[in-house]
Design a protein around this motif. Structure first.
Motif, PDB file in Angstrom:
ATOM      1  N   LEU A 228       1.004  -1.177  -0.051  1.00 45.09           N
ATOM      2  CA  LEU A 228       0.150   0.156  -0.098  1.00 45.09           C
ATOM      3  C   LEU A 228       0.828   1.430  -0.100  1.00 45.09           C
ATOM      4  O   LEU A 228       0.631   2.079  -0.708  1.00 45.09           O
TER       5      LEU A 228
ATOM      6  N   ILE B 202      -3.825   6.112   2.404  1.00 46.47           N
ATOM      7  CA  ILE B 202      -4.235   4.686   3.351  1.00 46.47           C
ATOM      8  C   ILE B 202      -5.150   5.133   4.567  1.00 46.47           C
ATOM      9  O   ILE B 202      -6.076   4.430   4.577  1.00 46.47           O
TER      10      ILE B 202
ATOM     11  N   GLY C 140      -2.334  -1.478   7.492  1.00 47.18           N
ATOM     12  CA  GLY C 140      -2.283  -2.380   6.459  1.00 47.18           C
ATOM     13  C   GLY C 140      -2.235  -3.719   6.371  1.00 47.18           C
ATOM     14  O   GLY C 140      -2.865  -4.652   5.829  1.00 47.18           O
TER      15      GLY C 140
END
Length: 234
Positions: A79, A104, A215
């Motif tokens: 990410l 994010i 993440g």
């Protein structure tokens, strides 16, 4: 139109981000205090969601399995690379990390939650877009505030929002045939709880209390379905 609510949601996020860009030049101390306020509010939202759980062991096992998978496949790193790549396309400065962080953080806040799932299901099954439009108004204001502190990267969060909610809405006409209503209702509750804890983690990161690799916990949003199914078997 099945995707009407999702498209309105995306448009309001973009509008909020564009308005927020006009307020990015405020002094750093204002940004810091605003960010602390956002972090506290995000933690409150996450806790409210997390407390909806009816089976805490499902939440725990979902997070454990999701964390193992996320660390193994390096979701957070991927990410960050995606955010940096996007930042590289739109800026010539060294702000790629900020772009990634904005992307994010905003993506997780906008995508995770009962309103995303329920709203998309309502749009697909009943053509009722009220939930997603309401969510869009909220997201627009949040996007405005996030953009003033995290910058331009927030606007790219509209991509996962459209993909996630749009996919659910398009598949909603088939989902009732695949999953019993009782299972679906219970799954949404536990999915909301798991997502709520991820939201709390975001808030803690924003307050810089701890640096959680959120993440790498994202796969728990997928494993919760398998864990909940196994739980019902026993």
């Amino acid at each position: 139109m099945v995707l009407f609510g999702t498209l309105v949601n995306g448009a309001l996020i973009i509008a909020g981000c564009l308005i927020g860009l006009f307020f990015t030049k405020i002094p750093e101390r204002y940004k810091e205090t605003v960010m602390h306020g956002i972090g506290l509010a995000v933690i409150l939202i996450g806790m409210q969601m997390a407390f909806t759980t009816e089976v805490i062991v499902v939440v725990l096992l979902s997070l454990l399995t999701g964390a193992i998978i996320g660390e193994f496949i390096h979701v957070e790193e991927g990410l960050n690379r995606l955010g940096a790549w996007i930042g590289g396309r739109f800026t010539t400065t060294n702000d790629n990390f900020s772009i990634a962080q904005g992307f994010i953080t905003a993506s997780l806040i906008f995508v995770i939650g009962a309103m995303s799932v329920i709203g998309a299901l309502d749009g697909g099954l009943r053509g009722d877009h009220e939930v997603l439009i309401t969510k869009g108004v909220i997201d627009g204001f949040v996007a405005l505030v996030l953009t003033t502190t995290l910058g331009f990267g927030v606007i790219f969060s509209v991509i996962p929002v459209l993909l996630y909610q749009g996919s659910i809405a398009l598949l909603a006409t088939q989902i009732e045939k695949l999953l019993p209503e009782s299972f679906l209702n219970g799954l949404i509750v536990e999915l909301t709880a798991v997502g709520g804890l991820l939201i709390v983690a975001i808030g803690l990161n924003l307050l810089k209390i701890v640096q959680i690799r959120v993440g790498n916990l994202l796969p728990s949003l997928l494993t919760v379905g398998f864990v909940y199914y196994i739980y019902l078997l026993f």
